[in-house]
Scaffold this motif. Structure first.
Motif, PDB file in Angstrom:
ATOM      1  N   LYS B  34       0.836  -1.196   0.000  1.00  0.00           N
ATOM      2  CA  LYS B  34       0.000   0.000   0.000  1.00  0.00           C
ATOM      3  C   LYS B  34       0.877   1.255   0.000  1.00  0.00           C
ATOM      4  CE  LYS B  34      -4.082   1.812   2.245  1.00  0.00           C
ATOM      5  NZ  LYS B  34      -5.072   1.594   3.308  1.00  0.00           N
ATOM      6  N   LYS B  35       1.843   1.233   0.920  1.00  0.00           N
ATOM      7  CA  LYS B  35       2.715   2.393   1.107  1.00  0.00           C
ATOM      8  C   LYS B  35       3.451   2.804  -0.169  1.00  0.00           C
ATOM      9  CE  LYS B  35       6.992   3.320   3.658  1.00  0.00           C
ATOM     10  NZ  LYS B  35       7.123   3.913   4.961  1.00  0.00           N
ATOM     11  N   HIS B  36       3.926   1.810  -0.919  1.00  0.00           N
ATOM     12  CA  HIS B  36       4.742   2.122  -2.096  1.00  0.00           C
ATOM     13  C   HIS B  36       3.943   2.132  -3.392  1.00  0.00           C
ATOM     14  CE1 HIS B  36       8.404   2.471   0.189  1.00  0.00           C
ATOM     15  NE2 HIS B  36       8.110   1.344   0.824  1.00  0.00           N
ATOM     16  N   GLY B  37       2.612   2.048  -3.256  1.00  0.00           N
ATOM     17  CA  GLY B  37       1.758   2.323  -4.415  1.00  0.00           C
ATOM     18  C   GLY B  37       1.542   1.179  -5.384  1.00  0.00           C
ATOM     19  N   TYR B  38       1.512  -0.051  -4.886  1.00  0.00           N
ATOM     20  CA  TYR B  38       1.230  -1.192  -5.772  1.00  0.00           C
ATOM     21  C   TYR B  38      -0.137  -0.989  -6.418  1.00  0.00           C
ATOM     22  CZ  TYR B  38       0.018  -5.981  -7.151  1.00  0.00           C
ATOM     23  OH  TYR B  38      -0.395  -7.099  -7.837  1.00  0.00           O
ATOM     24  N   ALA B  39      -0.206  -1.146  -7.744  1.00  0.00           N
ATOM     25  CA  ALA B  39      -1.431  -0.831  -8.490  1.00  0.00           C
ATOM     26  C   ALA B  39      -2.365  -2.028  -8.641  1.00  0.00           C
ATOM     27  CB  ALA B  39      -1.070  -0.280  -9.866  1.00  0.00           C
ATOM     28  N   GLY B  40      -1.841  -3.245  -8.339  1.00  0.00           N
ATOM     29  CA  GLY B  40      -2.706  -4.429  -8.496  1.00  0.00           C
ATOM     30  C   GLY B  40      -3.584  -4.642  -7.273  1.00  0.00           C
ATOM     31  N   LYS B  41      -4.235  -5.805  -7.248  1.00  0.00           N
ATOM     32  CA  LYS B  41      -5.114  -6.103  -6.118  1.00  0.00           C
ATOM     33  C   LYS B  41      -4.379  -6.939  -5.080  1.00  0.00           C
ATOM     34  CE  LYS B  41      -9.461  -5.690  -8.480  1.00  0.00           C
ATOM     35  NZ  LYS B  41     -10.566  -6.430  -9.116  1.00  0.00           N
ATOM     36  N   VAL B  42      -4.656  -6.653  -3.813  1.00  0.00           N
ATOM     37  CA  VAL B  42      -4.018  -7.374  -2.704  1.00  0.00           C
ATOM     38  C   VAL B  42      -5.099  -8.084  -1.902  1.00  0.00           C
ATOM     39  CG1 VAL B  42      -2.635  -7.153  -0.615  1.00  0.00           C
ATOM     40  CG2 VAL B  42      -2.203  -5.643  -2.562  1.00  0.00           C
ATOM     41  N   PHE B  43      -4.952  -9.400  -1.751  1.00  0.00           N
ATOM     42  CA  PHE B  43      -5.933 -10.180  -0.979  1.00  0.00           C
ATOM     43  C   PHE B  43      -5.288 -10.788   0.262  1.00  0.00           C
ATOM     44  CE2 PHE B  43      -7.509 -10.221  -5.351  1.00  0.00           C
ATOM     45  CZ  PHE B  43      -8.836  -9.842  -5.173  1.00  0.00           C
ATOM     46  N   PRO B  44      -5.570 -10.227   1.455  1.00  0.00           N
ATOM     47  CA  PRO B  44      -5.080 -10.874   2.671  1.00  0.00           C
ATOM     48  C   PRO B  44      -5.837 -12.185   2.886  1.00  0.00           C
ATOM     49  CG  PRO B  44      -5.906  -8.629   3.092  1.00  0.00           C
ATOM     50  CD  PRO B  44      -6.347  -9.009   1.726  1.00  0.00           C
ATOM     51  N   VAL B  45      -5.121 -13.233   3.234  1.00  0.00           N
ATOM     52  CA  VAL B  45      -5.743 -14.525   3.524  1.00  0.00           C
ATOM     53  C   VAL B  45      -5.467 -14.848   4.986  1.00  0.00           C
ATOM     54  CG1 VAL B  45      -5.708 -16.993   3.012  1.00  0.00           C
ATOM     55  CG2 VAL B  45      -5.505 -15.321   1.145  1.00  0.00           C
ATOM     56  N   ASN B  46      -6.525 -14.990   5.768  1.00  0.00           N
ATOM     57  CA  ASN B  46      -6.378 -15.210   7.208  1.00  0.00           C
ATOM     58  C   ASN B  46      -7.628 -15.933   7.690  1.00  0.00           C
ATOM     59  OD1 ASN B  46      -6.488 -14.847  10.068  1.00  0.00           O
ATOM     60  ND2 ASN B  46      -4.959 -13.197   9.874  1.00  0.00           N
ATOM     61  N   PRO B  47      -7.479 -17.158   8.192  1.00  0.00           N
ATOM     62  CA  PRO B  47      -8.651 -17.976   8.517  1.00  0.00           C
ATOM     63  C   PRO B  47      -9.446 -17.473   9.715  1.00  0.00           C
ATOM     64  CG  PRO B  47      -6.631 -19.078   9.181  1.00  0.00           C
ATOM     65  CD  PRO B  47      -6.221 -17.846   8.458  1.00  0.00           C
ATOM     66  N   MET B 131      12.654 -13.543   1.453  1.00  0.00           N
ATOM     67  CA  MET B 131      12.082 -12.270   1.901  1.00  0.00           C
ATOM     68  C   MET B 131      11.286 -11.597   0.799  1.00  0.00           C
ATOM     69  SD  MET B 131      14.269 -10.439   4.774  1.00  0.00           S
ATOM     70  CE  MET B 131      15.104 -11.321   6.092  1.00  0.00           C
ATOM     71  N   GLY B 132      11.135 -12.298  -0.337  1.00  0.00           N
ATOM     72  CA  GLY B 132      10.220 -11.811  -1.360  1.00  0.00           C
ATOM     73  C   GLY B 132      10.849 -11.051  -2.505  1.00  0.00           C
ATOM     74  N   VAL B 133      10.014 -10.311  -3.187  1.00  0.00           N
ATOM     75  CA  VAL B 133      10.370  -9.671  -4.452  1.00  0.00           C
ATOM     76  C   VAL B 133      10.000  -8.195  -4.415  1.00  0.00           C
ATOM     77  CG1 VAL B 133       9.856  -9.622  -6.926  1.00  0.00           C
ATOM     78  CG2 VAL B 133       9.915 -11.815  -5.705  1.00  0.00           C
ATOM     79  N   ILE B 134      10.903  -7.363  -4.925  1.00  0.00           N
ATOM     80  CA  ILE B 134      10.629  -5.923  -5.044  1.00  0.00           C
ATOM     81  C   ILE B 134      10.904  -5.516  -6.484  1.00  0.00           C
ATOM     82  CG2 ILE B 134      11.300  -3.609  -4.277  1.00  0.00           C
ATOM     83  CD1 ILE B 134      12.358  -4.963  -1.663  1.00  0.00           C
ATOM     84  N   ASP B 135       9.963  -4.796  -7.074  1.00  0.00           N
ATOM     85  CA  ASP B 135      10.191  -4.205  -8.392  1.00  0.00           C
ATOM     86  C   ASP B 135       9.985  -2.714  -8.211  1.00  0.00           C
ATOM     87  OD1 ASP B 135      10.108  -3.155 -10.926  1.00  0.00           O
ATOM     88  OD2 ASP B 135       8.922  -4.780 -11.774  1.00  0.00           O
ATOM     89  N   VAL B 136      11.075  -1.969  -8.161  1.00  0.00           N
ATOM     90  CA  VAL B 136      10.963  -0.551  -7.796  1.00  0.00           C
ATOM     91  C   VAL B 136      10.184   0.245  -8.844  1.00  0.00           C
ATOM     92  CG1 VAL B 136      12.203   1.541  -7.128  1.00  0.00           C
ATOM     93  CG2 VAL B 136      13.046  -0.695  -6.381  1.00  0.00           C
ATOM     94  N   PRO B 137      10.591   0.209 -10.122  1.00  0.00           N
ATOM     95  CA  PRO B 137       9.815   0.993 -11.092  1.00  0.00           C
ATOM     96  C   PRO B 137       8.379   0.468 -11.198  1.00  0.00           C
ATOM     97  CG  PRO B 137      11.900   0.227 -12.054  1.00  0.00           C
ATOM     98  CD  PRO B 137      11.745  -0.466 -10.744  1.00  0.00           C
ATOM     99  N   GLY B 138       8.195  -0.838 -11.012  1.00  0.00           N
ATOM    100  CA  GLY B 138       6.867  -1.449 -11.118  1.00  0.00           C
ATOM    101  C   GLY B 138       6.023  -1.317  -9.852  1.00  0.00           C
ATOM    102  N   LYS B 139       6.634  -0.751  -8.797  1.00  0.00           N
ATOM    103  CA  LYS B 139       5.939  -0.510  -7.530  1.00  0.00           C
ATOM    104  C   LYS B 139       5.381  -1.783  -6.885  1.00  0.00           C
ATOM    105  CE  LYS B 139       4.648   4.231  -8.800  1.00  0.00           C
ATOM    106  NZ  LYS B 139       5.601   4.958  -7.967  1.00  0.00           N
TER     107      LYS B 139
END
Lengths: 640, 640
Positions: B34-47, B131-139
């Motif tokens: 959210k903070k860095h402006g990801y433009a796609g959809k984010v789905f938290p999964v938590n039972p 620790m995952g993936v970061i794409d800076v220009p792709g946010k």
């Protein structure tokens, strides 16, 4: 007013050649003194202006209305300025101007003349080619160094003596950016008069100084520096040196920059160790190491240093540990890795466990929390109450945490390499060595006779002459042309079995007089040497003999003389001696006899007048029992 | 959607195990996206939650209303999450959770089972322990790395693949502080599926990436990485590696951290050079070197690199030059020292003179003006229009100047050591080596027969049996017990003169069958070896023979096979071979024949099925003309 007061706490300073053009280098000292709040009086001296930067200016120092403690000479006519200083009773003159030993042979002569006049006039000199003196707590900024453009200077207890004026500014600038403070900073320039050694003497008794850093390109006053280093040690003030000239290229660059010999790097290592100076390998280590040393004494370990480590980043701690391994430091236990699991409590507990463990120092590495959450891991580090040294490596950009560590007196490192360099240097730190007294009489002895007098066994030898080459050495023998150079393979006959064999073969040497030596066999060839080094003075060398050892530069150097025990330590550090230390079940050589020979040769340093410039036994054959010299060279001072 | 799209540009991501407690690590990815402006959809999964950090949460991935391209698994029950991902058609799952190959033998098995299921389910895996993936220009900031607390991320064309997740953050954090930007950053974790090699493949065709940095603790997929490196080279994208494990201590630390072998450092050096990867020695060099490489190709120099230098601080430039000397780099001319005399015009002119001179790169050092007056010397550097590489070292704290250099694409270094490291690495950079094709048939040959087949001359030999030990080898001969280990000095008789002598002495060997070899003499003993390295694959080694060379570790390693020309380059780098290269007028050995033997042995890499694990000729005797093998060992795959 003594020298230290005049240098660092003058009540009045004169700026000879202060420029009215604020953009000029020579206008800087006046601006900087004002800017940083110098409390004494500043007198600009300028023959063509009545006023300089808003202050009344005076044509000459001799015109000034008050006694000047410290003058800064910024003009080309240094000689005239010095004469005026003499007349005016100035205690010390710092000279910014160059054109002396820094520019070649003519400059060297000009400098010698200047020094002679200064002595006559009773003026002490700093420089020429000096960027001046800064006393941060004392608010004296008598310097042209542009680092003083900084809005404020960080005060601390680290003092610096530098042969590079600009690097003095570099250290101050970098330190300021991370909360590391300074006491006194001195740019020594050409050291015509006041040198590094004398300044270390002053800093050793300076209440504001707790650690002394040296940025060196050469050592011009080894005896005085060594004595001052001993005094600083006695006063509990560690000294750290960064010295250029590790490589031949750097040595040449330093020489062209300072006009002085950089000296053999191995000899300088020996010199620093001898007088208790910590030598660091990397520039930033010089800046970062002080908190690790302040208030501590050399551990003088006889074994590798042992570190325990705690971290919030496994990779980050490994970057330091990898480097420690290259420097011969050991880990006392596996790294305690709290990656993604670090909290203030877990980190504090792990750190405490490290501190309590059987180690000599603790490495506390911190990852991203050092940047955004110092409360997680940095706080436990800065709050730790420990006698044992803690060093920290913060992996991210972490200016705030670096400043927290600095304020807490914890050594914090920006790079894993400097962190490892500092730990290795700390463990290599030795108390200054006690200097052997006594005087050795070597008579007029030369060659083998000299080594025999020293107590080194020499293969039985005699001089034999054509045509019959009779001699009293028992066969088999080796025969050498007397003028044969040791590295020249010609001119040597080995394994001559009897008189007949000798007469037949000696003819091929084309020499009237030959050296006949008893054939000896042993387990290893070694080289034992002595040299009155032009920079640091008498050194002793022991290394593996033969071509390969020469290629690998596998030798150990110490200041001479050394005791037999010290010689044994040297021998233990020569890699190639593995072959006589029992490596792969090879037969052991008589290391004690080798040590005795090394100590004996090193005592040439005690000979009256130090007549020997260089002496070398090569090879000294090490046998299962005893050693024997097969070839030797001695060069005397003043010999052609 | 292909793998690169799913990894770096997912339209929808699921966060499996997203925490509702913002302070937890597992809450970070949602916050950061959210903070860095990801433009796609984010789905938290938590039972157990209907809502996580203000977003609607879903019990399982299979419940989500849309197709997920990339899921990030943050919970311990990775297996269940993976099954769900499979059912839901998720393309790629990154796994933060550890407890797999990172924790020992049981974990290795668990990871193997996980991978097997992933393949069945058609889900690609990044991690576990990633620790995952970061794409800076792709946010895209699909990562738990706390570096993402930074207010903004700097975009650039440098991508990073790291085996340490925290060090990824370190590089991003340090780069951001000085204006160095990034494209894609990937934490590979345990590399169960997607490894460094595959990621380099993706980055080689990634339009946003111009240079690829690797932070490595091991190499798990050497063949794929080598192929990818060749592809990246062809695409004009340099690759730079920093690899832990230079020391045994670091190797152990890396192993305990990753659960993988770090590999022999010399073998890794050979591997990197073979496929055109630049290896840097220091951590900060990795971050600082990209501008020196971007848009450039390896110079592949056959001579030392040559640098010219301009500076406003003599001492500052000397700190770099000293280090360059240690790394074998040369100065093409004395340093142009403008200390206290630098103006924009003089610096620009001196820089231009350096650029026009006969050198391979220019070192531009700047003192205090870099901190307060970039217009003096930094401006001429960043404005220089030059094909020739310029590297800069700013001695003070000079953040603004570092950023100016970064913006201009000029490589700027904070420390003299990293500056020299980068130049040395740049000059050592080679284009990937063409790989030799072909297949070698070694039949079932072993021992000396195998080396004879390869074309290496072997001393005439025969097996002789008790009681008479008859053989056809001409005297004098050497006799060895067949089972004698080469390093065991017992069991070998030298200089046996005739049959009578042999019979008498052979009895002392207490062996029914002995090896009889013709006595040979030569100028030097060498070691030629081949090894199928467990990390990088087939390597060939040549070094000086004997105990001393072993102690000094004086050997050169390359990936096998090598040509005779390449073998000659190897031989030229072995210090101890000075003795057969004419050093001190010693007789020259047949280096060409030695090179031929090295190339021949290296061809074991081409043997069908690579049956040979290790082969060693020790010694291979080098004569004035020719070489001859005196002893050899071969170990085969699968042999007990």
């Amino acid at each position: 007013m003594n020298l230290a007061q005049a240098l660092f706490s003058p009540k009045a300073v004169a700026l000879i050649g202060a420029s009215g053009d604020a953009a000029k280098n020579t206008a800087r000292p006046q601006r900087y003194l004002k800017k940083h709040g110098y409390a004494g009086k500043v007198f600009p001296v300028n023959p063509v202006r009545k006023e300089v930067l808003g202050e009344k200016a005076w044509p000459r120092v001799t015109d000034l209305p008050e006694k000047i403690d410290h003058a800064y000479i910024l003009i080309e006519d240094v000689e005239q300025a010095l004469e005026d200083c003499g007349k005016a009773g100035v205690a010390v003159a710092s000279i910014f101007s160059g054109g002396f030993a820094d520019v070649g042979a003519e400059g060297v002569k000009r400098q010698a003349r200047l020094l002679e006049r200064a002595r006559v006039l009773g003026v002490r000199l700093l420089g020429p080619n000096s960027m001046g003196v800064i006393d941060v707590p004392g608010k004296l900024t008598l310097s042209v160094n542009a680092v003083l453009e900084m809005p404020a200077l960080p005060a601390g207890s680290t003092s610096i003596v530098s042969q590079s004026g600009t690097m003095l500014g570099t250290l101050l600038s970098r330190g300021a950016a991370r909360g590391l403070g300074f006491a006194k900073l001195i740019s020594v320039g050409n050291e015509a008069d006041i040198g590094v050694g004398e300044l270390v003497e002053l800093l050793a008794v300076d209440a504001a100084t707790r650690v002394i850093l040296l940025f060196l390109e050469t050592v011009r006053d080894p005896a005085r520096l060594a004595a001052a280093a001993r005094a600083a040690h006695a006063a509990g003030k560690p000294i750290v040196a960064y010295k250029l000239g590790r490589s031949a290229l750097g040595e040449a660059a330093a020489r062209s920059h300072t006009g002085a010999l950089a000296g053999s790097d191995a000899a300088l290592d020996a010199f620093f160790q001898d007088c208790g100076i910590v030598r660091v390998d990397m520039l930033e280590t010089l800046l970062e190491i002080p908190p690790l040393l302040i208030g501590r004494k050399p551990m003088s370990l006889k074994r590798p240093g042992r570190v325990s480590a705690v971290t919030t980043t496994g990779g980050g701690a490994a970057t330091v540990v990898d480097r420690l391994g290259l420097r011969g430091v050991e880990l006392s236990a596996p790294i305690m890795d709290l990656t993604m699991a670090g909290s203030n409590a877990t980190y504090a507990a792990a750190l405490e466990k490290c501190l309590q463990s059987d180690c000599d120092a603790v490495l506390a590495a911190v990852g991203s929390s050092a940047q955004f959450h110092p409360e997680v891991a940095v706080e436990p580090i800065v709050n730790a109450q420990a006698e044992k040294p803690i060093v920290t490596f913060f992996t991210p950009q972490a200016d705030r945490s670096l400043a927290l560590a600095a304020a807490a007196g914890i050594a914090a490192f920006r790079t894993p390499e400097a962190c490892a360099d500092a730990l290795a240097a700390f463990f290599a730190w030795r108390a200054p060595r006690r200097q052997e007294e006594g005087e050795l009489d070597i008579g007029g002895l030369q060659g083998f006779d000299l080594f025999t007098r020293l107590g080194v066994p020499v293969a039985d030898w005699a001089i034999a002459e054509a045509p019959d080459y009779r001699h009293s050495i028992s066969y088999p023998v080796a025969v050498k042309r007397l003028e044969a150079h040791k590295t020249d393979r010609g001119g040597v006959l080995l394994g001559i079995q009897d008189q007949q064999d000798l007469q037949k073969k000696a003819a091929t040497l084309d020499a009237k007089r030959v050296l006949v030596q008893r054939m000896e066999s042993g387990l290893a060839e070694t080289l034992v040497g002595y040299r009155d080094d032009p920079v640091v003075g008498p050194i002793v060398v022991v290394g593996a003999g033969g071509v390969l050892a020469e290629v690998y530069r596998d030798a150990e150097v110490r200041m001479a003389p050394v005791s037999e025990g010290e010689a044994e330590e040297m021998i233990a550090r020569v890699k190639g001696f593995a072959a006589i230390r029992g490596y792969r079940n090879l037969p052991r050589g008589d290391v004690a006899a080798l040590a005795k020979a090394v100590a004996a040769v090193s005592r040439l340093a005690l000979a009256k007048g130090r007549p020997v410039l260089e002496a070398e036994i090569n090879p000294l054959l090490v046998k299962a029992s005893g050693v024997v010299a097969l070839d030797a060279l001695v060069a005397f001072r003043g010999a052609a």
